[in-house]
Design a protein around this motif. Structure first.
Motif, PDB file in Angstrom:
ATOM      1  N   ARG A  84       0.841  -1.205   0.000  1.00 37.39           N
ATOM      2  CA  ARG A  84       0.000   0.000   0.000  1.00 37.39           C
ATOM      3  C   ARG A  84       0.871   1.247   0.000  1.00 37.39           C
ATOM      4  N   ARG A  85       0.456   2.236  -0.781  1.00 35.08           N
ATOM      5  CA  ARG A  85       1.138   3.528  -0.787  1.00 35.08           C
ATOM      6  C   ARG A  85       0.392   4.524   0.096  1.00 35.08           C
ATOM      7  N   THR A  86      -0.919   4.431   0.100  1.00 32.26           N
ATOM      8  CA  THR A  86      -1.761   5.293   0.936  1.00 32.26           C
ATOM      9  C   THR A  86      -3.004   4.510   1.356  1.00 32.26           C
ATOM     10  N   ILE A  87      -3.612   4.957   2.428  1.00 31.61           N
ATOM     11  CA  ILE A  87      -4.905   4.450   2.877  1.00 31.61           C
ATOM     12  C   ILE A  87      -5.681   5.662   3.349  1.00 31.61           C
ATOM     13  N   ASP A  88      -6.854   5.890   2.774  1.00 31.55           N
ATOM     14  CA  ASP A  88      -7.672   7.028   3.178  1.00 31.55           C
ATOM     15  C   ASP A  88      -7.921   6.995   4.682  1.00 31.55           C
ATOM     16  N   GLY A  89      -7.692   8.127   5.337  1.00 29.67           N
ATOM     17  CA  GLY A  89      -7.935   8.241   6.771  1.00 29.67           C
ATOM     18  C   GLY A  89      -6.741   7.911   7.636  1.00 29.67           C
ATOM     19  N   ILE A  90      -5.742   7.229   7.091  1.00 30.39           N
ATOM     20  CA  ILE A  90      -4.538   6.913   7.861  1.00 30.39           C
ATOM     21  C   ILE A  90      -3.600   8.103   7.735  1.00 30.39           C
ATOM     22  N   GLU A  91      -3.602   8.936   8.779  1.00 31.79           N
ATOM     23  CA  GLU A  91      -2.810  10.167   8.784  1.00 31.79           C
ATOM     24  C   GLU A  91      -2.462  10.533  10.221  1.00 31.79           C
ATOM     25  N   PRO A  92      -1.377  11.280  10.425  1.00 34.27           N
ATOM     26  CA  PRO A  92      -0.978  11.661  11.777  1.00 34.27           C
ATOM     27  C   PRO A  92      -2.110  12.378  12.514  1.00 34.27           C
ATOM     28  N   GLY A  93      -2.268  12.044  13.789  1.00 36.07           N
ATOM     29  CA  GLY A  93      -3.293  12.661  14.618  1.00 36.07           C
ATOM     30  C   GLY A  93      -4.611  11.902  14.617  1.00 36.07           C
ATOM     31  N   ARG A  94      -4.747  10.915  13.748  1.00 40.00           N
ATOM     32  CA  ARG A  94      -5.994  10.153  13.638  1.00 40.00           C
ATOM     33  C   ARG A  94      -6.054   9.101  14.730  1.00 40.00           C
ATOM     34  N   ARG A  95      -7.195   8.961  15.348  1.00 43.64           N
ATOM     35  CA  ARG A  95      -7.408   7.902  16.341  1.00 43.64           C
ATOM     36  C   ARG A  95      -7.828   6.643  15.594  1.00 43.64           C
ATOM     37  N   ILE A  96      -7.325   5.493  16.071  1.00 45.93           N
ATOM     38  CA  ILE A  96      -7.539   4.231  15.368  1.00 45.93           C
ATOM     39  C   ILE A  96      -7.546   3.075  16.361  1.00 45.93           C
ATOM     40  N   ARG A  97      -8.263   2.030  15.996  1.00 43.98           N
ATOM     41  CA  ARG A  97      -8.247   0.781  16.763  1.00 43.98           C
ATOM     42  C   ARG A  97      -7.779  -0.292  15.792  1.00 43.98           C
ATOM     43  N   VAL A  98      -6.777  -1.082  16.180  1.00 46.40           N
ATOM     44  CA  VAL A  98      -6.220  -2.108  15.295  1.00 46.40           C
ATOM     45  C   VAL A  98      -6.271  -3.475  15.969  1.00 46.40           C
ATOM     46  N   GLU A  99      -6.238  -4.498  15.121  1.00 47.97           N
ATOM     47  CA  GLU A  99      -6.225  -5.866  15.624  1.00 47.97           C
ATOM     48  C   GLU A  99      -5.343  -6.698  14.717  1.00 47.97           C
TER      49      GLU A  99
ATOM     50  N   MET B 125       3.005  -4.631  13.912  1.00 46.67           N
ATOM     51  CA  MET B 125       1.842  -5.376  13.463  1.00 46.67           C
ATOM     52  C   MET B 125       1.745  -5.189  11.953  1.00 46.67           C
ATOM     53  N   PHE B 126       1.759  -6.303  11.214  1.00 48.70           N
ATOM     54  CA  PHE B 126       1.671  -6.239   9.758  1.00 48.70           C
ATOM     55  C   PHE B 126       0.227  -6.408   9.300  1.00 48.70           C
ATOM     56  N   ASN B 127      -0.166  -5.579   8.331  1.00 49.35           N
ATOM     57  CA  ASN B 127      -1.498  -5.631   7.719  1.00 49.35           C
ATOM     58  C   ASN B 127      -2.618  -5.800   8.751  1.00 49.35           C
ATOM     59  N   PRO B 128      -2.652  -4.916   9.752  1.00 49.56           N
ATOM     60  CA  PRO B 128      -3.675  -5.069  10.789  1.00 49.56           C
ATOM     61  C   PRO B 128      -5.072  -4.739  10.269  1.00 49.56           C
ATOM     62  N   ARG B 129      -6.055  -5.348  10.882  1.00 49.82           N
ATOM     63  CA  ARG B 129      -7.436  -4.910  10.704  1.00 49.82           C
ATOM     64  C   ARG B 129      -7.523  -3.585  11.435  1.00 49.82           C
ATOM     65  N   TYR B 130      -8.251  -2.635  10.898  1.00 51.42           N
ATOM     66  CA  TYR B 130      -8.301  -1.342  11.582  1.00 51.42           C
ATOM     67  C   TYR B 130      -9.685  -0.727  11.493  1.00 51.42           C
ATOM     68  N   GLU B 131      -9.941   0.130  12.463  1.00 52.32           N
ATOM     69  CA  GLU B 131     -11.183   0.899  12.512  1.00 52.32           C
ATOM     70  C   GLU B 131     -10.807   2.328  12.867  1.00 52.32           C
ATOM     71  N   LEU B 132     -11.144   3.263  11.973  1.00 52.18           N
ATOM     72  CA  LEU B 132     -10.867   4.665  12.252  1.00 52.18           C
ATOM     73  C   LEU B 132     -11.845   5.154  13.305  1.00 52.18           C
ATOM     74  N   ARG B 133     -11.360   5.917  14.255  1.00 52.61           N
ATOM     75  CA  ARG B 133     -12.193   6.460  15.321  1.00 52.61           C
ATOM     76  C   ARG B 133     -12.281   7.967  15.146  1.00 52.61           C
ATOM     77  N   PRO B 134     -13.353   8.579  15.649  1.00 52.40           N
ATOM     78  CA  PRO B 134     -13.494  10.019  15.491  1.00 52.40           C
ATOM     79  C   PRO B 134     -12.411  10.787  16.232  1.00 52.40           C
ATOM     80  N   ARG B 135     -12.040  11.906  15.648  1.00 48.99           N
ATOM     81  CA  ARG B 135     -11.103  12.811  16.314  1.00 48.99           C
ATOM     82  C   ARG B 135     -11.850  13.521  17.439  1.00 48.99           C
TER      83      ARG B 135
END
Length: 126
Positions: free
Chosen positions: A86-101, A113-123
């Protein structure tokens, strides 16, 4: 809570550095996520669910393959997240809250953690 312990707590809060305050805020926020553990408490070579904030995001190819790398911080420690191919992933940016598994491993002494499942959380404020 006794008056003495309340006073000690208040003095510690007053004397805390900005970094210590941010770390505490991140730990409290991450602990609100049901089922999530602190980065520092997840053993390597085991699956974990972790919540925190992305401190940095960079494109760093690995052996000629694009790889998006991010550093997740939860107040107890940092976890490197790597999405291979991956070169980019929408929403994956500094300051963003995230939950990964995913599976936590050790790469050059850093929890990763390689290729984690993720859920973007609200700022905050969203």
């Amino acid at each position: 809570m006794s008056l003495r312990s309340a006073l000690k707590s208040r003095i510690a809060e007053t004397l805390a550095s900005n970094e210590q305050v941010r770390d505490t805020e991140e730990r409290v926020d991450a602990s609100r996520n049901v089922g999530c553990r602190a980065v520092a408490s997840v053993p390597t070579r085991s699956r974990g669910k972790i919540a925190g904030v992305l401190r940095s995001v960079v494109l760093r190819p690995r052996e000629g393959v694009p790889a998006l790398e991010a550093e997740l911080f939860d107040g107890s420690g940092a976890l490197d997240l790597v999405w291979l191919g991956r070169r980019t992933i929408d929403g994956i940016e500094p300051g963003r809250r995230i939950r990964v598994e995913g599976m936590v491993c050790d790469v050059d002494g850093r929890r990763t953690m390689f290729n984690p499942r993720y859920e973007l959380r609200p700022r905050p404020g969203e």
